[in-house]
Design a protein around this motif. Structure first.
Motif, mmCIF file in Angstrom:
data_model
loop_
_atom_site.group_PDB
_atom_site.id
_atom_site.type_symbol
_atom_site.label_atom_id
_atom_site.label_comp_id
_atom_site.label_asym_id
_atom_site.label_seq_id
_atom_site.Cartn_x
_atom_site.Cartn_y
_atom_site.Cartn_z
ATOM 1 N N PHE A 114 -51.805 -36.573 -36.587
ATOM 2 C CA PHE A 114 -51.342 -37.706 -35.882
ATOM 3 C C PHE A 114 -52.145 -38.182 -34.757
ATOM 4 N N THR A 115 -52.086 -39.617 -34.701
ATOM 5 C CA THR A 115 -52.836 -40.106 -33.454
ATOM 6 C C THR A 115 -51.978 -39.565 -32.033
ATOM 7 N N GLN A 116 -52.601 -39.840 -31.044
ATOM 8 C CA GLN A 116 -51.901 -39.616 -29.825
ATOM 9 C C GLN A 116 -50.946 -40.451 -29.568
ATOM 10 N N GLU A 117 -51.192 -41.764 -30.088
ATOM 11 C CA GLU A 117 -50.128 -42.885 -29.980
ATOM 12 C C GLU A 117 -48.964 -42.437 -30.903
ATOM 13 N N GLU A 118 -49.158 -42.104 -32.020
ATOM 14 C CA GLU A 118 -47.910 -41.576 -33.063
ATOM 15 C C GLU A 118 -47.272 -40.514 -32.505
ATOM 16 N N ILE A 119 -47.826 -39.678 -31.683
ATOM 17 C CA ILE A 119 -47.066 -38.565 -31.222
ATOM 18 C C ILE A 119 -46.064 -39.253 -30.183
ATOM 19 N N LYS A 120 -46.665 -39.930 -29.247
ATOM 20 C CA LYS A 120 -45.755 -40.881 -28.336
ATOM 21 C C LYS A 120 -44.638 -41.429 -28.745
ATOM 22 N N ILE A 121 -44.945 -41.924 -30.192
ATOM 23 C CA ILE A 121 -43.848 -42.742 -30.822
ATOM 24 C C ILE A 121 -42.726 -41.602 -31.430
ATOM 25 N N LEU A 122 -43.267 -40.556 -31.910
ATOM 26 C CA LEU A 122 -42.261 -39.518 -32.344
ATOM 27 C C LEU A 122 -41.306 -39.064 -31.185
ATOM 28 N N TYR A 123 -41.847 -38.969 -30.038
ATOM 29 C CA TYR A 123 -41.065 -38.440 -28.823
ATOM 30 C C TYR A 123 -40.156 -39.503 -28.478
ATOM 31 N N LYS A 124 -40.468 -40.885 -28.685
ATOM 32 C CA LYS A 124 -39.712 -41.830 -28.359
ATOM 33 C C LYS A 124 -38.401 -41.958 -29.196
ATOM 34 N N ALA A 126 -37.042 -39.490 -30.987
ATOM 35 C CA ALA A 126 -36.072 -38.388 -30.970
ATOM 36 C C ALA A 126 -34.946 -38.673 -30.370
ATOM 37 N N GLN A 127 -33.712 -38.190 -31.288
ATOM 38 C CA GLN A 127 -32.459 -38.712 -30.726
ATOM 39 C C GLN A 127 -31.768 -37.831 -29.999
ATOM 40 N N ASN A 129 -31.682 -33.541 -27.997
ATOM 41 C CA ASN A 129 -32.775 -32.544 -27.413
ATOM 42 C C ASN A 129 -33.625 -31.606 -28.494
ATOM 43 N N ILE A 130 -32.740 -31.246 -29.645
ATOM 44 C CA ILE A 130 -33.397 -30.067 -30.642
ATOM 45 C C ILE A 130 -34.713 -30.888 -31.065
ATOM 46 N N GLU A 131 -34.530 -32.357 -31.305
ATOM 47 C CA GLU A 131 -35.858 -32.916 -32.085
ATOM 48 C C GLU A 131 -36.987 -32.912 -31.171
ATOM 49 N N LYS A 132 -36.552 -33.058 -29.810
ATOM 50 C CA LYS A 132 -37.559 -32.897 -28.580
ATOM 51 C C LYS A 132 -38.372 -31.558 -28.710
ATOM 52 N N ILE A 133 -37.371 -30.574 -28.820
ATOM 53 C CA ILE A 133 -37.718 -29.195 -28.730
ATOM 54 C C ILE A 133 -38.786 -28.998 -29.899
ATOM 55 N N ILE A 134 -38.514 -29.092 -30.965
ATOM 56 C CA ILE A 134 -39.287 -29.095 -32.144
ATOM 57 C C ILE A 134 -40.695 -29.692 -31.914
ATOM 58 N N LEU A 135 -40.835 -30.946 -31.246
ATOM 59 C CA LEU A 135 -42.115 -31.535 -30.975
ATOM 60 C C LEU A 135 -42.736 -30.818 -29.882
ATOM 61 N N HIS A 136 -42.036 -30.291 -29.034
ATOM 62 C CA HIS A 136 -42.584 -29.599 -27.796
ATOM 63 C C HIS A 136 -43.144 -28.201 -28.581
ATOM 64 N N LEU A 137 -42.310 -27.418 -29.123
ATOM 65 C CA LEU A 137 -42.800 -26.115 -29.609
ATOM 66 C C LEU A 137 -44.088 -26.274 -30.807
ATOM 67 N N LYS A 223 -38.437 -33.685 -40.364
ATOM 68 C CA LYS A 223 -38.780 -34.776 -41.697
ATOM 69 C C LYS A 223 -37.619 -35.791 -41.488
ATOM 70 N N LYS A 224 -36.587 -35.371 -40.856
ATOM 71 C CA LYS A 224 -35.428 -36.566 -40.583
ATOM 72 C C LYS A 224 -36.096 -37.458 -39.490
ATOM 73 N N LEU A 225 -36.380 -36.755 -38.555
ATOM 74 C CA LEU A 225 -37.226 -37.510 -37.475
ATOM 75 C C LEU A 225 -38.275 -38.220 -37.910
ATOM 76 N N LEU A 226 -39.226 -37.954 -38.638
ATOM 77 C CA LEU A 226 -40.327 -38.393 -39.134
ATOM 78 C C LEU A 226 -39.851 -39.761 -40.065
ATOM 79 N N LYS A 227 -38.883 -39.405 -40.910
ATOM 80 C CA LYS A 227 -38.442 -40.616 -41.853
ATOM 81 C C LYS A 227 -37.883 -41.747 -41.091
ATOM 82 N N ARG A 228 -37.160 -41.323 -40.152
ATOM 83 C CA ARG A 228 -36.580 -42.372 -39.106
ATOM 84 C C ARG A 228 -37.416 -43.341 -38.320
#
Length: 287
Positions: A114-124, A126-127, A129-137, A223-228
């Motif tokens: 992922f680009t650094q910008e795409e990582i920011k989009i993924l975090y944004k 995240a619906q 806490n668990i989705e954000k935690i997966i990105l963190h880990l 994958k659900k986060l990514l698809k969304r």
């Protein structure tokens, strides 16, 4: 019962030889699969049976996506079968090893990051806490899926802002420093899950019923986060892409390759050097 004993003994052999948890858990299953398919004892299996099973694997449907199982998965299954029969021959359970397939491991595709910008989009996107935690880990800490699954409450020191990987690949241990933001979100998640967490449950990530969250569950949530998430071509990425991405981004931000190696838990520097090539290719692409 005899077959079951050989499978259990094979599992103990892999464990004693220091293979990873993934191998110890999956390879005996792959060996059992060929026995179930052929419906013969190991002593009666021939090279013809194994070749026939190989042809079957090439047409076996993939349960997680369209099409057949991947070449790399086929290779893993064949390697498990090879090791299983080598073990049986070594322990004189069989007189002759019937495995004689010569199949080269498929060349791994270029690591997609992922680009650094795409990582920011993924975090944004995240619906919860668990989705954000997966990105963190998986991104912020660069953990492998197995390492996320094995992470326990005791592995996180909130006060010192440290995360301990005690059972990394090849039994390699490492310590990962945590940012203030990651510590806060990890604390919030831990607090939120206290009401459903069983007293004996040591795993850090848990499901809604309070049980340990498996690696497959982590992958499905990602994958659900990514698809969304819009504007990201989700078909080409997997959970491990997050680990590839953080390694590339650290190099882009001028962290030394030796420090990136230690951060990822690589035993050999050559394993880390692939990311210098990715970084170089990305730089050339944008020139």
């Amino acid at each position: 019962m005899i077959i079951e004993n050989t499978i259990n003994d094979f599992r103990r052999e892999l464990l004693n030889l220091g293979y990873s948890n993934t191998v110890v858990n999956n390879y005996p299953k792959y060996a059992q699969n060929i026995l179930d398919y052929i419906k013969e004892t190991p002593q009666k299996i021939t090279d013809y049976h194994i070749k026939n099973y190989y042809e079957y694997l090439k047409t076996k449907p993939n349960q997680k996506r369209k099409g057949t199982i991947s070449q790399s998965h086929i290779y893993s299954q064949l390697l498990a079968i090879k090791l299983y029969f080598e073990y049986l021959e070594r322990t004189r359970t069989i007189k002759r090893n019937p495995y004689n397939l010569k199949i080269k491991q498929t060349t791994k595709n270029e690591r997609i990051v992922f680009t650094q910008e795409e990582i920011k989009i993924l975090y944004k996107n995240a619906q919860n806490n668990i989705e954000k935690i997966i990105l963190h880990l998986c991104y912020g800490c660069g953990l492998r899926r197995t390492e996320v699954e094995l992470l326990t409450i005791k592995d996180i020191n909130f006060e010192q802002k440290l995360l301990f990987v005690r059972k990394g690949k090849g039994k390699k241990r490492r310590v990962i420093p945590l940012t203030e933001a990651i510590v806060k979100d990890l604390k919030d998640y831990f607090t939120e899950t206290q009401t459903i967490r069983k007293e004996t449950q040591e795993s850090f990530l848990i499901n809604i019923n309070g049980s340990k969250m498996k690696g497959d569950n982590v992958y499905d949530l990602f994958k659900k986060l990514l698809k969304r998430t819009q504007n990201i071509e989700h078909e080409n990425y997997c959970l491990h892409s997050l680990r590839h991405s953080i390694a590339t981004h650290l190099l882009e931000n001028e962290m030394s390759i030796e420090m990136v190696r230690d951060f990822l838990g690589h035993s050999q520097l050559v394993s880390t050097q692939i990311y210098t090539r990715i970084n170089f290719l990305k730089t050339k692409l944008h020139q």
